[in-house]
Design an enzyme around this catalytic site. Structure first.
Site, PDB file in Angstrom:
ATOM      1  N   SER A 139       0.870  -1.176   0.000  1.00  0.00           N
ATOM      2  CA  SER A 139       0.000   0.000   0.000  1.00  0.00           C
ATOM      3  C   SER A 139       0.906   1.224   0.000  1.00  0.00           C
ATOM      4  O   SER A 139       2.103   1.115   0.288  1.00  0.00           O
ATOM      5  CB  SER A 139      -0.849  -0.013   1.282  1.00  0.00           C
ATOM      6  N   TYR A 152      -2.142  -1.628  10.243  1.00  0.00           N
ATOM      7  CA  TYR A 152      -2.132  -1.707   8.770  1.00  0.00           C
ATOM      8  C   TYR A 152      -0.761  -1.289   8.243  1.00  0.00           C
ATOM      9  O   TYR A 152      -0.182  -1.954   7.373  1.00  0.00           O
ATOM     10  CB  TYR A 152      -3.238  -0.808   8.220  1.00  0.00           C
TER      11      TYR A 152
END
Ligand SMILES: NC(=O)c1ccc[n+]([C@@H]2O[C@H](COP(=O)([O-])OP(=O)(O)OC[C@H]3O[C@@H](n4cnc5c(N)ncnc54)[C@H](O)[C@@H]3O)[C@@H](O)[C@H]2O)c1
Length: 277
Positions: A139, A152
């Site tokens: 990401s 995350y």
């Protein structure tokens, strides 16, 4: 991998968002698909939309046995994968100290260990192909960190480190490796996640963080998938998906320890627009 035509492409998390768009575009390009998701109905719907015979499996990437069985089925029924996309992922909004260990581990088992399981299960068959490709989803939050996303961030930084090391180990082999860093992509990731509190540790109303995500995630999953497949076609080691990812990556290089000031200013401006993160 210059073309997907005739290639066997295995994708985890193929029931929604980027995974579904990757599957449909690969099908249009003439690939033979092996699709997995922990939501059977969703992945069956992707296969139906692909309009071609697909190997479909209900697989939870937290389950070693299920991921290995998926890889074994792909080897037995389709002759092995030429390309594998470790795409399955979830989101979690919670701050350090308040975040439950159980939530942290849930996310890590999927977003990091799921990538490791998929890589280990498929690598032997990828090595047997003359031109193979492994794609791991990190990401832009594997490049910068933001408050409220420590779990995350940790998992996506870990995917990046793991993938960059593996790419060097595979240098000179037939297996190419791409690490993918999307910015905001308009998918179900927030709705499918555990959106527990804001980045300031405040409680949220039902659906509030999901609406904030929808307001900033501009890129369609179809455009994201097209960018990823183009990166695979040119054997790119890393791909930034979307203009936001492109600029955030530049910012991180320019201000490796100073960028959080900009993150705070963007959050303040968003709050003026009624968006909480
Ligand atoms: N959407 C974004 O803005 C964005 C940004 C950066 C990175 N990503 C990454 O892209 C990948 C795809 O996410 P998306 O945005 O398409 O989200 P999505 O929620 O639309 O799709 C994710 C898919 O993964 C599946 N999945 C989740 N946990 C699973 C598990 N344990 N086993 C098997 N399948 C599982 C879900 O059922 C779903 O079909 C994720 O790794 C995500 O972290 C997304």
């Amino acid at each position: 991998m210059k073309t997907l035509s005739g290639k066997v492409v295995a994708i985890t998390g193929a029931g929604s968002g980027i995974g579904r768009a990757l599957a449909l575009q690969a099908a249009r390009a003439g690939a033979r698909l092996a699709l997995a998701d922990w939501k059977r109905d969703a992945v069956e719907e992707t296969a139906r939309l692909a309009g071609a015979p697909c190997l479909v499996r209900e697989v939870d990437v937290r389950d070693d046995g299920a991921v290995s069985a998926f890889a074994a089925d792909v080897a037995r029924e389709l002759g092995g994968a030429d390309a594998v996309v470790n795409n399955a992922g979830v989101s979690l909004a919670a701050t350090v100290g308040r975040m439950k260990r159980e939530d942290f581990q849930w996310l890590f088992e999927i977003n990091f260990w799921g990538v490791v399981r998929g890589t280990e299960a498929f690598l032997p068959q990828l090595r047997e192909k003359p031109d193979a490709h492994l794609v791991n989803l990190s990401s832009i939050f594997g490049i910068i960190a933001v408050p409220g996303q420590a779990a995350y961030n940790a998992a996506k930084f870990a995917v990046r480190g793991y993938t960059e090391a593996l790419r060097q180990e595979l240098h000179g082999s037939s297996v190419h490796v791409t690490c993918v860093h999307p910015g905001g992509v308009r998918t179900n990731i927030a709705r499918n996640g555990r959106m527990l509190e804001t980045s300031r540790g405040e409680t949220v109303q039902e659906g509030e963080l999901e609406r904030s995500f929808d307001a900033v995630a501009k890129l369609s999953p179809e455009k994201a998938a097209a960018i990823i497949w183009r990166a695979v076609a040119r054997d790119a080691p890393r791909v930034l998906v979307g203009w936001d990812a492109f600029w955030i990556d530049k910012l991180q290089r320019l201000l490796p320890v100073g960028y959080p000031a900009l993150v705070r200013s963007i959050r303040a401006r968003s709050e003026k627009r009624g968006l909480r993160f």
